[in-house]
Design a protein around this motif. Sequence first.
Motif, PDB file in Angstrom:
ATOM      1  N   ALA A 180      45.953  49.810  44.322  1.00 18.23           N
ATOM      2  CA  ALA A 180      44.508  49.094  44.185  1.00 18.23           C
ATOM      3  C   ALA A 180      44.636  47.714  43.649  1.00 18.23           C
ATOM      4  O   ALA A 180      43.793  46.776  43.941  1.00 18.23           O
ATOM      5  N   THR A 181      45.500  47.558  42.511  1.00 17.90           N
ATOM      6  CA  THR A 181      45.865  46.304  42.136  1.00 17.90           C
ATOM      7  C   THR A 181      46.122  45.200  43.120  1.00 17.90           C
ATOM      8  O   THR A 181      45.782  44.025  43.172  1.00 17.90           O
ATOM      9  N   GLN A 233      43.529  42.241  35.546  1.00 18.40           N
ATOM     10  CA  GLN A 233      43.392  41.588  36.811  1.00 18.40           C
ATOM     11  C   GLN A 233      42.282  41.310  37.454  1.00 18.40           C
ATOM     12  O   GLN A 233      41.759  40.304  37.652  1.00 18.40           O
ATOM     13  N   SER A 234      41.196  42.225  37.474  1.00 22.45           N
ATOM     14  CA  SER A 234      40.044  42.285  37.911  1.00 22.45           C
ATOM     15  C   SER A 234      38.938  41.383  37.157  1.00 22.45           C
ATOM     16  O   SER A 234      38.158  40.820  37.410  1.00 22.45           O
ATOM     17  N   GLU A 250      43.411  44.141  45.416  1.00 24.58           N
ATOM     18  CA  GLU A 250      42.388  43.502  44.705  1.00 24.58           C
ATOM     19  C   GLU A 250      43.094  42.119  44.785  1.00 24.58           C
ATOM     20  O   GLU A 250      42.240  40.936  45.130  1.00 24.58           O
ATOM     21  N   ARG A 251      44.296  41.964  44.555  1.00 22.24           N
ATOM     22  CA  ARG A 251      44.968  40.614  44.491  1.00 22.24           C
ATOM     23  C   ARG A 251      44.917  39.987  45.961  1.00 22.24           C
ATOM     24  O   ARG A 251      44.657  38.855  46.213  1.00 22.24           O
ATOM     25  N   ILE A 284      42.588  40.406  48.338  1.00 16.15           N
ATOM     26  CA  ILE A 284      41.393  40.316  48.615  1.00 16.15           C
ATOM     27  C   ILE A 284      40.773  38.925  47.882  1.00 16.15           C
ATOM     28  O   ILE A 284      40.388  38.021  48.435  1.00 16.15           O
ATOM     29  N   ALA A 285      41.183  38.824  46.521  1.00 15.82           N
ATOM     30  CA  ALA A 285      41.044  37.682  45.909  1.00 15.82           C
ATOM     31  C   ALA A 285      41.573  36.399  46.278  1.00 15.82           C
ATOM     32  O   ALA A 285      41.028  35.412  46.320  1.00 15.82           O
ATOM     33  N   LEU A 314      44.997  47.017  36.723  1.00 15.31           N
ATOM     34  CA  LEU A 314      44.069  46.704  37.438  1.00 15.31           C
ATOM     35  C   LEU A 314      42.791  46.084  36.952  1.00 15.31           C
ATOM     36  O   LEU A 314      42.355  45.298  37.237  1.00 15.31           O
TER      37      LEU A 314
END
Length: 85
Positions: free
Chosen positions: A67-68, A15-16, A71-72, A74-75, A12
């Motif tokens: 969560a990962t 990636q963030s 986040e992917r 959303i990105a 996570l």
Amino acid sequence: MAFNSVTALQGLVNQSLGKADTPTVQQGISVGGLVLQGVLAASMSKLAEHVDIAAFDAALTKTLEGATDLERVIAAGPVTQAPAQ
């Protein structure tokens, strides 16, 4: 004992921080994972009295992997659709 949740947390964070991914950031992530692994190992005796450690790790791993994925998504931003004909 190795914890899958530590690997999921590192994924996570990787990636963030992917856009700022430098050798220094990678080293920081690795050190953070080692620290987290140590904290979990030190807490093992207290946690084991109250929860199944393997089940706890599995649940935490799923949470971090979710969560990962979030986040992917959303990105990636909005999906554009072709107009209906």
